[in-house]
Design a protein around this motif. Structure first.
Motif, PDB file in Angstrom:
ATOM      1  N   ALA A  69      24.724 104.326  69.752  1.00  0.00           N
ATOM      2  CA  ALA A  69      25.245 103.066  70.288  1.00  0.00           C
ATOM      3  C   ALA A  69      24.130 102.039  70.445  1.00  0.00           C
ATOM      4  N   ARG A  70      22.980 102.491  70.900  1.00  0.00           N
ATOM      5  CA  ARG A  70      21.854 101.571  71.085  1.00  0.00           C
ATOM      6  C   ARG A  70      21.352 101.029  69.752  1.00  0.00           C
ATOM      7  N   GLN A  71      21.261 101.898  68.738  1.00  0.00           N
ATOM      8  CA  GLN A  71      20.768 101.458  67.436  1.00  0.00           C
ATOM      9  C   GLN A  71      21.746 100.511  66.747  1.00  0.00           C
ATOM     10  N   LEU A  72      23.047 100.724  66.983  1.00  0.00           N
ATOM     11  CA  LEU A  72      24.063  99.839  66.408  1.00  0.00           C
ATOM     12  C   LEU A  72      24.230  98.548  67.203  1.00  0.00           C
ATOM     13  N   LYS A  73      23.582  98.490  68.372  1.00  0.00           N
ATOM     14  CA  LYS A  73      23.700  97.342  69.273  1.00  0.00           C
ATOM     15  C   LYS A  73      25.139  97.147  69.744  1.00  0.00           C
ATOM     16  N   PRO A  96      11.106 126.712  63.558  1.00  0.00           N
ATOM     17  CA  PRO A  96      10.957 125.649  64.552  1.00  0.00           C
ATOM     18  C   PRO A  96      11.613 126.023  65.872  1.00  0.00           C
ATOM     19  N   SER A  97      11.081 125.493  66.944  1.00  0.00           N
ATOM     20  CA  SER A  97      11.654 125.719  68.270  1.00  0.00           C
ATOM     21  C   SER A  97      12.852 124.803  68.483  1.00  0.00           C
ATOM     22  N   ILE A  98      13.624 125.108  69.520  1.00  0.00           N
ATOM     23  CA  ILE A  98      14.737 124.231  69.888  1.00  0.00           C
ATOM     24  C   ILE A  98      14.229 122.828  70.183  1.00  0.00           C
ATOM     25  N   SER A  99      13.082 122.734  70.826  1.00  0.00           N
ATOM     26  CA  SER A  99      12.511 121.425  71.156  1.00  0.00           C
ATOM     27  C   SER A  99      12.179 120.636  69.902  1.00  0.00           C
ATOM     28  N   GLU A 100      11.595 121.291  68.908  1.00  0.00           N
ATOM     29  CA  GLU A 100      11.260 120.607  67.657  1.00  0.00           C
ATOM     30  C   GLU A 100      12.519 120.141  66.930  1.00  0.00           C
ATOM     31  N   ILE A 101      13.529 121.000  66.892  1.00  0.00           N
ATOM     32  CA  ILE A 101      14.780 120.635  66.234  1.00  0.00           C
ATOM     33  C   ILE A 101      15.455 119.482  66.957  1.00  0.00           C
ATOM     34  N   ASP A 102      15.394 119.509  68.289  1.00  0.00           N
ATOM     35  CA  ASP A 102      15.982 118.436  69.092  1.00  0.00           C
ATOM     36  C   ASP A 102      15.318 117.094  68.788  1.00  0.00           C
ATOM     37  N   GLN A 103      14.013 117.070  68.794  1.00  0.00           N
ATOM     38  CA  GLN A 103      13.295 115.828  68.527  1.00  0.00           C
ATOM     39  C   GLN A 103      13.597 115.309  67.126  1.00  0.00           C
ATOM     40  N   PHE A 104      13.671 116.210  66.167  1.00  0.00           N
ATOM     41  CA  PHE A 104      13.961 115.811  64.796  1.00  0.00           C
ATOM     42  C   PHE A 104      15.367 115.220  64.689  1.00  0.00           C
ATOM     43  N   GLN A 118      16.045 111.600  65.842  1.00  0.00           N
ATOM     44  CA  GLN A 118      15.617 110.528  64.950  1.00  0.00           C
ATOM     45  C   GLN A 118      16.405 110.592  63.646  1.00  0.00           C
ATOM     46  N   ALA A 119      16.259 111.703  62.906  1.00  0.00           N
ATOM     47  CA  ALA A 119      16.899 111.810  61.593  1.00  0.00           C
ATOM     48  C   ALA A 119      18.416 111.873  61.703  1.00  0.00           C
ATOM     49  N   GLY A 120      18.939 112.637  62.672  1.00  0.00           N
ATOM     50  CA  GLY A 120      20.383 112.743  62.843  1.00  0.00           C
ATOM     51  C   GLY A 120      21.001 111.435  63.294  1.00  0.00           C
ATOM     52  N   VAL A 121      20.327 110.747  64.195  1.00  0.00           N
ATOM     53  CA  VAL A 121      20.827 109.454  64.666  1.00  0.00           C
ATOM     54  C   VAL A 121      20.836 108.446  63.524  1.00  0.00           C
ATOM     55  N   CYS A 144      27.318 119.831  67.117  1.00  0.00           N
ATOM     56  CA  CYS A 144      26.973 121.121  67.716  1.00  0.00           C
ATOM     57  C   CYS A 144      25.515 121.467  67.447  1.00  0.00           C
ATOM     58  N   THR A 145      24.788 120.576  66.732  1.00  0.00           N
ATOM     59  CA  THR A 145      23.394 120.862  66.402  1.00  0.00           C
ATOM     60  C   THR A 145      22.422 120.030  67.221  1.00  0.00           C
ATOM     61  N   ASN A 146      22.912 119.441  68.313  1.00  0.00           N
ATOM     62  CA  ASN A 146      22.040 118.782  69.279  1.00  0.00           C
ATOM     63  C   ASN A 146      22.701 118.831  70.642  1.00  0.00           C
ATOM     64  N   GLN A 147      21.902 119.069  71.672  1.00  0.00           N
ATOM     65  CA  GLN A 147      22.461 119.193  73.016  1.00  0.00           C
ATOM     66  C   GLN A 147      21.679 118.373  74.036  1.00  0.00           C
ATOM     67  N   GLY A 148      20.992 117.324  73.590  1.00  0.00           N
ATOM     68  CA  GLY A 148      20.151 116.543  74.491  1.00  0.00           C
ATOM     69  C   GLY A 148      20.936 115.660  75.444  1.00  0.00           C
ATOM     70  N   ASN A 149      20.245 115.224  76.481  1.00  0.00           N
ATOM     71  CA  ASN A 149      20.806 114.276  77.449  1.00  0.00           C
ATOM     72  C   ASN A 149      19.788 113.163  77.690  1.00  0.00           C
ATOM     73  N   PRO A 150      20.135 111.863  77.575  1.00  0.00           N
ATOM     74  CA  PRO A 150      21.479 111.414  77.205  1.00  0.00           C
ATOM     75  C   PRO A 150      21.847 111.873  75.800  1.00  0.00           C
ATOM     76  N   GLY A 151      23.146 111.944  75.558  1.00  0.00           N
ATOM     77  CA  GLY A 151      23.612 112.448  74.285  1.00  0.00           C
ATOM     78  C   GLY A 151      23.212 111.556  73.122  1.00  0.00           C
ATOM     79  N   TYR A 152      23.264 112.128  71.938  1.00  0.00           N
ATOM     80  CA  TYR A 152      22.872 111.346  70.767  1.00  0.00           C
ATOM     81  C   TYR A 152      23.783 110.149  70.557  1.00  0.00           C
ATOM     82  N   ASP A 153      25.007 110.189  71.120  1.00  0.00           N
ATOM     83  CA  ASP A 153      25.906 109.043  71.015  1.00  0.00           C
ATOM     84  C   ASP A 153      25.323 107.810  71.694  1.00  0.00           C
ATOM     85  N   PHE A 154      24.546 108.028  72.756  1.00  0.00           N
ATOM     86  CA  PHE A 154      23.856 106.923  73.432  1.00  0.00           C
ATOM     87  C   PHE A 154      22.853 106.273  72.482  1.00  0.00           C
TER      88      PHE A 154
END
Length: 396
Positions: free
Chosen positions: A131-135, A75-83, A86-89, A118-128
């Motif tokens: 936080a949104r999913q937890l409301k 898989p590409s970095i883009s595919e891993i990022d998208q996965f 969702q799954a990591g969040v 260390c397995t995701n580097q997206g922006n906004p960060g996965y913490d965003f």
């Protein structure tokens, strides 16, 4: 003169979450057989290590019969990022919900978050996204750490402690939700490809045989938060922490995004350096911890007798069998002191930043000691350590 106590900081809830699948050494052998030339020296080395890690099962977000493991190309970095986003969040949210439930704190009460991966580097960060999913409140104060790798579980504990201590100086409550998540197994196809093209078996990447997937979370509160929340029960009091770097080892452990996928470096001498680095930082922090324990004694309590290594249960990052064995040998730790670390390593593998928090989560259910030390290692080579007092054991 008795020292002034530092701000009171408490872990009030812990939660860990593994994905539903378990992979054994044979699963990696079969995956390699489907895609790789098993006669290549790098693959031979990787599969040899795979059978000798001491890991019986590793937790995985997907089995090797579906998803990235079935594609003709890694898989590409883009595919891993998208996965991951969702799954990591989702995995992180589950761990956070467990921590919040135990802490008896509602999402809208959280004042800060501290995240790491260390397995995701997206922006906004996965913490965003977490936080949104937890409301969580829209004005929650977010911090996302980067570049700390396997040390990240204690890096976020250190960062949360500093934030909570700062809030105490301002006489404000701090209810900090901290979390770590790693999805390592989606990178396995790339690790196999890199091993296959390696002509030097000594340089073969062995990450595919060690790493697993998991998330962990905790809630850290200061004394002002506890004063407002009568139903909150502390699990641990965090009294001392610190970090250090091992000189001349910056290239021994690395993880970075390359055009073809995530690249990992694990030097064979890491266990040698980690076992010799852990004693000095323990010796440096122990007197400071003892001072804090003494400063919290009531007038009717007995003075604290000097503490030593064997007075602590250890939440040691399960980075590898050689790392655990090396620390046990140099510090002369008993099997009982490292039981939680060994059990997590044997049954789930090394989940990078989340692992040490998962060990701590398990340890508080088994520990008979009032004092706990947590330690982890990461790129740099960095050493993180924290000293905690078990709030459920009534002894000094």
């Amino acid at each position: 003169m008795q020292p002034n106590p530092s701000p009171a900081l408490y872990i009030t809830g812990l939660g860990s979450q593994y994905p539903p699948y378990l992979l054994g050494p044979r699963d990696l052998d079969q995956l390699a057989g489907r895609f790789c030339d098993l006669n290549r020296p790098g693959i031979k080395k990787l599969l040899q290590v795979n059978r000798s890690t001491g890991i019986e099962t590793r937790s995985a977000i997907l089995p090797y019969e579906s998803g990235f493991a079935t594609q003709p190309d890694p898989p590409s970095i883009s595919e891993i990022d998208q996965f991951f986003r969702q799954a990591g969040v989702d995995l992180t949210v589950q761990a956070c919900q467990k921590a919040l439930k135990e802490a008896n704190i509602a999402p809208e009460q959280i004042t800060h978050t501290v995240g790491v991966t260390c397995t995701n580097q997206g922006n906004p960060g996965y913490d965003f996204l977490v936080a949104r999913q937890l409301k969580l409140p829209l004005n929650v104060d977010r911090t996302l750490l980067h570049g700390v790798g396997c040390a990240g579980g204690l890096s976020i504990l250190r960062a949360a402690a500093q934030i909570a201590g700062g809030a105490s100086l301002r006489r404000k409550p701090a209810r900090i939700l901290a979390f770590a998540c790693e999805l390592c197994t989606p990178n396995v196809r790339h690790y196999l490809s890199m091993a296959e093209i390696s002509v030097d078996s000594d340089r073969a990447n062995i990450a595919a045989a060690l790493f697993s997937d998991a998330a962990a979370a905790f809630v850290l509160c200061n004394e002002y938060a506890l004063a407002q929340d009568e139903q909150v029960t502390p699990q641990f009091e965090l009294l001392e922490w610190g970090c250090d770097l091992v000189p001349d080892t910056a290239e021994h452990m690395t993880f970075y995004a390359d055009i073809s996928g995530y690249q990992a470096t694990l030097h064979r001498e890491i266990p040698k350096y980690t076992k010799h680095a852990i004693g000095p930082i323990f010796d440096k922090l122990l007197p400071l911890y003892e001072e804090q324990v003494r400063s919290r004694l009531r007038p009717d309590q007995q003075p604290v007798t000097p503490l030593g290594i064997h007075d602590f249960d250890w939440a040691l990052h399960p980075g590898g069998k050689a790392i655990i064995d090396g620390v046990a040998d140099v510090l002369q730790l008993s099997e009982a002191q490292l039981q939680a670390s060994r059990e997590i390593y044997r049954t789930r593998g090394n989940s990078s930043s989340a692992s040490v928090l998962i060990v701590l989560d398990r340890l508080r259910l088994e520990s008979k000691k009032a004092h706990v030390v947590a330690a982890s290692f990461g790129p740099g080579l960095a050493v993180e350590m924290a000293f905690l007092k078990n709030c459920h054991i009534n002894q000094s």
